[in-house]
Design an enzyme around this catalytic site. Structure first.
Site, mmCIF file in Angstrom:
data_model
loop_
_atom_site.group_PDB
_atom_site.id
_atom_site.type_symbol
_atom_site.label_atom_id
_atom_site.label_comp_id
_atom_site.label_asym_id
_atom_site.label_seq_id
_atom_site.Cartn_x
_atom_site.Cartn_y
_atom_site.Cartn_z
ATOM 1 N N ASN A 8 0.877 -1.011 -0.544
ATOM 2 C CA ASN A 8 0.017 0.103 0.248
ATOM 3 C C ASN A 8 0.628 1.406 0.096
ATOM 4 O OD1 ASN A 8 -1.804 1.514 0.583
ATOM 5 N ND2 ASN A 8 -2.223 1.316 2.578
ATOM 6 N N LYS A 10 -0.059 4.495 -0.288
ATOM 7 C CA LYS A 10 -0.880 5.607 0.358
ATOM 8 C C LYS A 10 -0.096 6.976 -0.239
ATOM 9 C CE LYS A 10 -0.481 2.959 4.432
ATOM 10 N NZ LYS A 10 -0.469 3.496 6.145
ATOM 11 N N HIS A 97 -9.155 0.892 4.401
ATOM 12 C CA HIS A 97 -8.516 1.128 5.804
ATOM 13 C C HIS A 97 -8.394 2.056 6.812
ATOM 14 C CE1 HIS A 97 -4.463 2.291 6.503
ATOM 15 N NE2 HIS A 97 -3.670 1.326 5.945
ATOM 16 N N GLU A 169 -5.875 -5.827 10.341
ATOM 17 C CA GLU A 169 -4.627 -5.234 10.557
ATOM 18 C C GLU A 169 -4.636 -3.843 12.006
ATOM 19 O OE1 GLU A 169 -2.533 -2.756 6.754
ATOM 20 O OE2 GLU A 169 -3.701 -2.094 7.278
ATOM 21 N N SER A 220 3.520 -2.663 10.720
ATOM 22 C CA SER A 220 5.286 -2.388 10.567
ATOM 23 C C SER A 220 5.505 -3.435 9.716
ATOM 24 C CB SER A 220 4.583 -2.144 12.028
ATOM 25 O OG SER A 220 4.819 -0.637 12.617
ATOM 26 N N GLY A 241 3.022 -1.570 4.603
ATOM 27 C CA GLY A 241 2.455 -0.072 4.186
ATOM 28 C C GLY A 241 4.060 0.846 3.691
ATOM 29 N N GLY A 242 4.908 1.206 4.236
ATOM 30 C CA GLY A 242 6.048 1.826 4.828
ATOM 31 C C GLY A 242 7.356 0.768 4.153
HETATM 32 P P1 PGA Z 1 3.133 0.296 8.200
HETATM 33 O O1 PGA Z 1 1.639 0.308 7.254
HETATM 34 O O2 PGA Z 1 3.502 -1.465 6.582
HETATM 35 O O3 PGA Z 1 3.618 1.491 7.755
HETATM 36 O O4 PGA Z 1 2.607 0.039 9.055
HETATM 37 C C1 PGA Z 1 0.093 -0.608 7.076
HETATM 38 C C2 PGA Z 1 -1.292 0.045 6.567
HETATM 39 O O5 PGA Z 1 -1.266 0.945 7.275
HETATM 40 O O6 PGA Z 1 -1.665 -0.676 5.721
#
Ligand code: PGA
Length: 259
Positions: A8, A10, A97, A169, A220, A241-242
């Site tokens: 993702n 974002k 989400h 999540e 994470s 995400g990140g």
């Molecule tokens: P993250 O994000 O891996 O940066 O924690 C996950 C998400 O928001 O789907």
């Protein structure tokens, strides 16, 4: 069933130069690697969907959107619909989400409509579920996840539910970019939620254990913790995400799952 690594992106990749750099790096890292049991789904902002679909799709890579409107077309200024996503190269779409639930006040009812229009347009919905820290501390996980599933999947057939992708999540585990030592659930915690989700799907929707949708973990995830968060917990993949913004580390997550 292949394990899934969903990225993702974002609201990132803000220029054509950044997009070209990302795509080049992604393909460079992928070259020469074989993924037989792992599949990637990259979900960029809408504006990059067609470009990503043209340049990054492979046997082991699909493309998804991060949201859809619940109607197919019409007077909805600024919105993007499921048939548009499909027609411009999308295969999947993230729905519900936690950022959309919180910042854009998306309800389970709205999410239900979005799932239905996505299924109607042959997009695979990736539906996010999860509790806040306060809800966890108050012992409300079961109540929250049950409600998200019961309202979110209302009037969707058993056969269609089997084709969905669910992503658990825990909202408190999603990275905020500040805390490198964030507390994360253990593999056992995640496995408990997997069992809870399956039980709800059996009790409320009559799903057979063999027909369960794939269930991912998100929050994470990186290549160092994916063994604990996904393999040990018995999940079917991860929503990232990140780390999905860094092709080298993102693809490494797939390499750990492929082993
Ligand atoms: P993250 O994000 O891996 O940066 O924690 C996950 C998400 O928001 O789907």
């Amino acid at each position: 069933m292949k394990r899934l690594v969903v990225g993702n992106l974002k609201m990132n990749i803000i220029s054509k130069v950044e997009r070209e750099n990302y795509s080049r790096a992604f393909l460079n890292v992928l070259t020469g690697k074989e993924f037989k049991d792992t599949h990637f789904i990259i979900c960029p902002p809408f504006i990059h969907l067609e470009n990503f679909s043209r340049n990054l799709k492979r046997d082991c890579v699909s493309i998804g959107a991060q949201d859809t409107h619940e109607e197919a077309s019409g007077k909805f200024t600024g919105e993007i619909s499921a048939p548009m996503i499909k027609n411009f190269g999308g295969d999947a779409v993230i729905i519900g989400h936690s950022e959309r639930r919180k910042l854009f006040k998306e309800s389970n009812l709205l999410i239900n409509k979005k799932i239905k229009i996505s299924l109607k347009n042959n997009l695979v919905p990736i539906i996010c579920l999860g509790e806040t820290r306060a809800q966890r501390d108050d012992g409300e996980i079961k109540k929250i996840i049950s409600l998200q599933l019961e309202e979110g999947l209302r009037d969707i057939s058993k056969a269609k539910i089997s084709q969905l992708i669910l992503a658990y999540e825990p909202i408190w585990a999603i990275s905020d970019g500040k805390n490198a030592n964030k507390e994360l659930p253990s593999g056992d915690n995640i496995m408990e939620i997997r069992i809870l989700i399956q039980k709800i799907l059996t009790d409320k929707f009559g799903l057979n254990l063999k027909k369960m949708p794939q269930i991912l973990y998100g929050g994470s995830v990186n290549f160092k913790n994916v063994e604990e968060l996904c393999v040990k917990s018995g999940m079917d993949g991860v929503l990232v995400g990140g780390e999905s913004l860094h092709p080298v580390d993102f693809i490494k997550i797939g390499e750990v799952l492929e082993k």
